[in-house]
Scaffold this motif. Structure first.
Motif, PDB file in Angstrom:
ATOM      1  N   GLN A  44       0.062   1.758  -7.516  1.00 32.38           N
ATOM      2  CA  GLN A  44      -0.776   2.630  -6.703  1.00 32.38           C
ATOM      3  C   GLN A  44      -1.402   1.772  -5.619  1.00 32.38           C
ATOM      4  N   LEU A  45      -1.153   2.130  -4.374  1.00 32.73           N
ATOM      5  CA  LEU A  45      -1.671   1.373  -3.244  1.00 32.73           C
ATOM      6  C   LEU A  45      -2.899   2.058  -2.673  1.00 32.73           C
ATOM      7  N   GLU A  46      -3.975   1.289  -2.513  1.00 32.91           N
ATOM      8  CA  GLU A  46      -5.198   1.806  -1.905  1.00 32.91           C
ATOM      9  C   GLU A  46      -5.647   0.784  -0.874  1.00 32.91           C
ATOM     10  N   THR A  47      -6.023   1.254   0.287  1.00 34.25           N
ATOM     11  CA  THR A  47      -6.539   0.352   1.311  1.00 34.25           C
ATOM     12  C   THR A  47      -7.861   0.880   1.826  1.00 34.25           C
ATOM     13  N   THR A  48      -8.744  -0.015   2.097  1.00 35.41           N
ATOM     14  CA  THR A  48     -10.027   0.310   2.697  1.00 35.41           C
ATOM     15  C   THR A  48     -10.374  -0.809   3.662  1.00 35.41           C
ATOM     16  N   ALA A  49     -10.694  -0.425   4.866  1.00 35.69           N
ATOM     17  CA  ALA A  49     -11.074  -1.420   5.874  1.00 35.69           C
ATOM     18  C   ALA A  49     -12.578  -1.636   5.839  1.00 35.69           C
ATOM     19  N   MET A  50     -12.977  -2.826   6.233  1.00 34.67           N
ATOM     20  CA  MET A  50     -14.400  -3.131   6.349  1.00 34.67           C
ATOM     21  C   MET A  50     -14.624  -3.672   7.751  1.00 34.67           C
ATOM     22  N   PRO A  51     -15.416  -3.043   8.555  1.00 38.16           N
ATOM     23  CA  PRO A  51     -16.226  -1.864   8.271  1.00 38.16           C
ATOM     24  C   PRO A  51     -15.378  -0.599   8.183  1.00 38.16           C
ATOM     25  N   ALA A  52     -15.922   0.418   7.556  1.00 40.35           N
ATOM     26  CA  ALA A  52     -15.194   1.658   7.302  1.00 40.35           C
ATOM     27  C   ALA A  52     -14.711   2.334   8.587  1.00 40.35           C
TER      28      ALA A  52
END
Length: 175
Positions: A44-52
């Protein structure tokens, strides 16, 4: 998503990224860890950038450390969690930034006469002296190259590293 295959590769081998898939690269990992990802294993691939706020941007490049910000040299590689060796190493370098008139500048440098290229601190001073009011360090070393108008204008004399990806700027004159 699922793992399709595992494939050991050498440093100079290329591997295509599937058009409807992903390429996961594991370097210097214990082979026992890789056993958790056999062909057929679900992933399961999840990506979240910072900052959103960056989550809405489809393509983004990471670089660093920051060299100049709002006209001041602000280099602090340790604060940006870059390795200690990057600070002191003299090497060919590349950077991009902008001047106060809004023009974007791409710049590369190689070895000085009788010695190595600049240290990161020297590089920050150089781009500042070139009039960049904001500048970020890009990849350096043997991958440093500048291609302009269909011509390779700057490349390390003894480059053995194959550059597999690059940043490109393309424009069309307004008639």
């Amino acid at each position: 998503e699922q793992v399709v295959e595992q494939q050991p590769i050498s440093n100079h081998q290329t591997v295509p990224i599937p058009s409807e898939g992903f390429l996961l690269v594991a370097r210097n990992l214990n082979s026992a860890l890789l056993a958790n990802f056999p062909p057929g294993a679900a992933v399961q691939l999840e990506t979240t950038a910072m900052p959103a706020a960056f989550n809405s941007i489809p393509n983004i490049v990471g670089a660093g450390p920051l060299l100049v910000n709002q006209g001041r040299v602000v280099l602090n590689a340790a604060l940006e969690q870059f390795g200690a060796g990057l600070d002191a190493q003299a090497a060919p370098r590349s950077a991009m930034g902008n001047r106060s008139d809004g023009s974007i500048v791409w710049v590369t440098t190689h070895n000085r006469i009788g010695g190595m290229g600049p240290t990161l601190a020297e590089w920050a001073q150089i781009v500042h002296q070139l009039g960049l009011i904001n500048a970020v360090n890009l990849d350096g070393g043997s991958s440093t190259a500048l291609y302009l108008g269909g011509v390779l204008v700057d490349r390390h004399a003894v480059t053995t590293t194959r550059v597999n990806n690059a940043l490109g700027v393309f424009w069309q004159p307004i008639p």
